[in-house]
Structures are given as C-alpha cells and as structure tokens.
Write a protein that holds these residues in place. Structure first.
Motif, mmCIF file in Angstrom:
data_model
loop_
_atom_site.group_PDB
_atom_site.id
_atom_site.type_symbol
_atom_site.label_atom_id
_atom_site.label_comp_id
_atom_site.label_asym_id
_atom_site.label_seq_id
_atom_site.Cartn_x
_atom_site.Cartn_y
_atom_site.Cartn_z
ATOM 1 N N SER A 131 -2.912 11.277 7.055
ATOM 2 C CA SER A 131 -2.799 10.394 5.889
ATOM 3 C C SER A 131 -3.127 8.951 6.250
ATOM 4 O O SER A 131 -3.753 8.231 5.462
ATOM 5 C CB SER A 131 -1.390 10.484 5.302
ATOM 6 N N MET A 132 -2.712 8.507 7.431
ATOM 7 C CA MET A 132 -3.002 7.141 7.856
ATOM 8 C C MET A 132 -4.488 6.944 8.108
ATOM 9 O O MET A 132 -5.048 5.887 7.811
ATOM 10 C CB MET A 132 -2.191 6.799 9.097
ATOM 11 N N LYS A 133 -5.135 7.959 8.666
ATOM 12 C CA LYS A 133 -6.574 7.857 8.891
ATOM 13 C C LYS A 133 -7.341 7.805 7.578
ATOM 14 O O LYS A 133 -8.424 7.211 7.507
ATOM 15 C CB LYS A 133 -7.051 9.035 9.743
ATOM 16 N N MET A 134 -6.792 8.424 6.537
ATOM 17 C CA MET A 134 -7.420 8.396 5.221
ATOM 18 C C MET A 134 -6.991 7.158 4.422
ATOM 19 O O MET A 134 -7.387 7.001 3.269
ATOM 20 C CB MET A 134 -7.038 9.651 4.440
ATOM 21 N N LEU A 135 -6.163 6.280 5.040
ATOM 22 C CA LEU A 135 -5.679 5.048 4.412
ATOM 23 C C LEU A 135 -4.960 5.335 3.092
ATOM 24 O O LEU A 135 -5.061 4.582 2.129
ATOM 25 C CB LEU A 135 -6.846 4.072 4.168
ATOM 26 N N ASN A 136 -4.205 6.439 3.085
ATOM 27 C CA ASN A 136 -3.461 6.822 1.887
ATOM 28 C C ASN A 136 -1.995 6.419 2.080
ATOM 29 O O ASN A 136 -1.184 7.174 2.633
ATOM 30 C CB ASN A 136 -3.574 8.329 1.653
ATOM 31 N N GLY A 137 -1.652 5.217 1.634
ATOM 32 C CA GLY A 137 -0.305 4.698 1.830
ATOM 33 C C GLY A 137 0.762 5.470 1.077
ATOM 34 O O GLY A 137 1.894 5.590 1.542
ATOM 35 N N GLY A 138 0.426 6.002 -0.104
ATOM 36 C CA GLY A 138 1.392 6.769 -0.876
ATOM 37 C C GLY A 138 1.844 8.016 -0.143
ATOM 38 O O GLY A 138 3.033 8.367 -0.158
ATOM 39 N N GLU A 139 0.895 8.718 0.488
ATOM 40 C CA GLU A 139 1.244 9.912 1.256
ATOM 41 C C GLU A 139 2.104 9.545 2.465
ATOM 42 O O GLU A 139 3.079 10.239 2.790
ATOM 43 C CB GLU A 139 -0.023 10.641 1.698
ATOM 44 N N VAL A 140 1.754 8.453 3.139
ATOM 45 C CA VAL A 140 2.536 8.006 4.299
ATOM 46 C C VAL A 140 3.959 7.680 3.881
ATOM 47 O O VAL A 140 4.926 8.019 4.577
ATOM 48 C CB VAL A 140 1.860 6.792 4.961
ATOM 49 N N SER A 141 4.118 7.034 2.735
ATOM 50 C CA SER A 141 5.441 6.692 2.231
ATOM 51 C C SER A 141 6.271 7.939 1.979
ATOM 52 O O SER A 141 7.460 7.998 2.334
ATOM 53 C CB SER A 141 5.310 5.879 0.948
ATOM 54 N N THR A 142 5.663 8.949 1.385
ATOM 55 C CA THR A 142 6.377 10.202 1.130
ATOM 56 C C THR A 142 6.812 10.864 2.433
ATOM 57 O O THR A 142 7.941 11.363 2.550
ATOM 58 C CB THR A 142 5.485 11.170 0.336
ATOM 59 N N ILE A 143 5.942 10.859 3.423
ATOM 60 C CA ILE A 143 6.274 11.474 4.721
ATOM 61 C C ILE A 143 7.398 10.706 5.408
ATOM 62 O O ILE A 143 8.300 11.306 6.021
ATOM 63 C CB ILE A 143 5.012 11.523 5.610
ATOM 64 N N GLN B 54 0.811 -1.211 0.000
ATOM 65 C CA GLN B 54 0.000 0.000 0.000
ATOM 66 C C GLN B 54 0.848 1.268 0.000
ATOM 67 O O GLN B 54 0.351 2.348 -0.315
ATOM 68 C CB GLN B 54 -0.920 0.011 1.225
ATOM 69 N N PHE B 55 2.137 1.164 0.372
ATOM 70 C CA PHE B 55 2.988 2.348 0.466
ATOM 71 C C PHE B 55 3.631 2.724 -0.872
ATOM 72 O O PHE B 55 4.347 3.725 -0.941
ATOM 73 C CB PHE B 55 4.093 2.117 1.501
ATOM 74 N N PHE B 56 3.407 1.965 -1.904
ATOM 75 C CA PHE B 56 4.043 2.230 -3.189
ATOM 76 C C PHE B 56 2.982 2.427 -4.269
ATOM 77 O O PHE B 56 1.968 1.730 -4.283
ATOM 78 C CB PHE B 56 4.977 1.064 -3.572
ATOM 79 N N PRO B 57 3.212 3.394 -5.162
ATOM 80 C CA PRO B 57 4.347 4.327 -5.183
ATOM 81 C C PRO B 57 4.104 5.517 -4.245
ATOM 82 O O PRO B 57 2.954 5.808 -3.902
ATOM 83 C CB PRO B 57 4.378 4.795 -6.639
#
Length: 275
Positions: free
Chosen positions: A240-252, A55-58
């Motif tokens: 970002s984690m609450k929104m389940l957005n793995g790409g944003e979490v990866s960038t952070i 989920q963290f990519f890309p």
C-alpha cells in the motif's frame, strides 16, 4: 529557635558527576546519529509532516480491502504463534542444558564432568549465535531460500526467539530455589525429574509470563518482517505504501493497533489464570 540541619547527601557529588558523564555521552551519540531535535519543529518540516498525515484520511473501509486486511491479520497471528511454538522446541532443551543448577557434577565429583562442561559451553555458544542475530536479518536470509511468504517469518522468529527464551529460562531456573532440585540429584534422580519436580513448580509462573511476553513481541515482529516479504500485515502495508495509498495504510495501522491490544488482553487473561 534551633535551626534544623539537614545531613548532606554523601553521594550527591558522585551522582552529579555520573549524570554529567551520561549527558555528555548521550549528546555525542546524538551527534553521531545526526539527530537534530530542533529540526523537528522547523516550519518547513512541520508543513511536510502535516501534509503527510492528511494522506492517511479517510481510512479505506471497502469490504474487499477489509477482507484482505483480515486475512493478513490472521496470517500475522499464525506466524507469531507458530514461531513461538518452534522457538519453545529450541529453548526448552537448550535452557536445561545450560542451567548449571541442574548439573549433576555440581553436587560433587562425577564421571564425564569435562564432557558435561564442554556440552554446556557449546550450548551457550549456540544460544548466543541464535539470539545474537535479529529476526529481521534471519527473515531477509530465509526469504531468499523459501521465497516470499510466512515460512521465512516463522523460522526467523523460531531461531531468534529460541535463543532468547533459552537464555531467560536458564536465568529464571538459576535464580529459583535450587535446594529441591539438588536434593533430587543427590538421591540419584535425573536432570529431567529434578527439573519437573524440583524447579518447575516454583518457576512455572515466571516462565509462562516471559513466554507470553515474547509471544506479544513476536506479533509485533511479524508485522515488521512483512516488509521484507515474510507475509502478513507488514507485506500488505508495504504494498500500500509503494502504491502511495494513504487510506489503505491508515486502515492497516488501525488493525495493527487492535491486534496489539488483543495480544495484550490475551496475555493479561493468561497471567491472571496463572496467578
């Protein structure tokens, strides 16, 4: 041929017993913590972990989101730096008060000895109180007072790190060569002059090195405190984690790693300049 006899280690049995006791205690602690090492390698858990990583990519590299990350990074750095600056205002006077080598009563009978002893005791209790409560707890409390934002994070770092710095400052000054400071006190010098000209020249590098290390820790702590609403990268990651957005979490996470590397590089440069 003569056989070489190796002397038996007299402390071998003691080391073996200490190791057995340590392993037994560690095993009990792991049981109480319900930590099962084998569970990490179960097929079902490995599959869940692999799906989680996918989920963290890309990473999210959109310009608008990168600007938000950059703003949060600057906020995190500012929070850590301001917190350490305020912590120094607490730590320096507190550390000088509890440093026994700077006590005038140490060199002989002096008036007000009991009051000075009481002052050092109260200062030590204040130091224990400040550093005894983790910064994340202070952040949780201060967010309720000041609302969401970096103010709570700055104050949380200042309070906890003020106590930590005061303790280590006093220990560094106590272990330093105290003869110059004692000579100044014997000649009638005050505590401040004894510190500036008797202890500080020899202890300055160690004091600066520990302060820089605490600033590095404050950068990491600023990110963690963001999860309780103190602003910075942590708060952005929480959203970002609450929104389940793995790409944003990866960038952070990538930005956080770069931030830690930057803090480490800056501290290395400052240590070389002080060496």
């Amino acid at each position: 041929m003569n056989k070489v006899h190796h002397p038996r280690d007299p402390a071998a049995l003691r080391r073996f017993l200490v190791t057995c006791v340590a392993v037994a205690i560690l095993w009990q602690m792991m049981q109480l913590a319900q930590f099962d090492v084998l569970a990490l390698f179960e097929e079902r858990n490995l599959k869940v972990f692999a799906n989680f990583l996918v989920q963290f990519f890309p990473p999210n590299l959109q310009a608008t989101f990168l600007m938000l990350v950059l703003k949060a990074t600057i906020e995190t750095l500012a929070m850590a730096t301001a917190g350490i600056a305020l912590a120094l205002l607490i730590a320096v006077p507190l550390g000088l008060i509890i440093t026994y080598s700077l006590s005038i009563s140490r060199i002989g009978p002096a008036s007000g000895h009991q009051f000075a002893k009481l002052g050092r005791y109260l200062a030590r209790m204040l130091m224990l109180f400040l550093r005894g409560i983790p910064e994340i707890i202070w952040a949780l409390l201060l967010v309720r007072v000041f609302g969401l934002g970096p103010v709570a994070g700055v104050l949380a770092i200042a309070i906890t790190y003020g106590g930590m710095l005061a303790k280590v400052y006093s220990e560094i000054l106590e272990t330093e060569n105290t003869l110059p400071a004692r000579a100044l006190l014997l000649q009638g010098s005050g505590r401040i002059n004894a510190f500036l000209y008797g202890l500080l020249p020899g202890a300055s590098q160690e004091l600066a090195s520990y302060t820089i290390y605490r600033w590095e820790c404050a950068v990491r702590a600023s990110v963690v405190m963001g999860f309780v609403g103190a602003g910075g990268l942590g708060q952005l990651m929480d959203q970002s984690m609450k929104m389940l957005n793995g790409g944003e979490v990866s960038t952070i996470l990538i930005m956080f790693l770069l931030l830690v590397l930057l803090a480490d590089y800056i501290s290395l440069i400052i240590r070389r300049l002080l060496a």
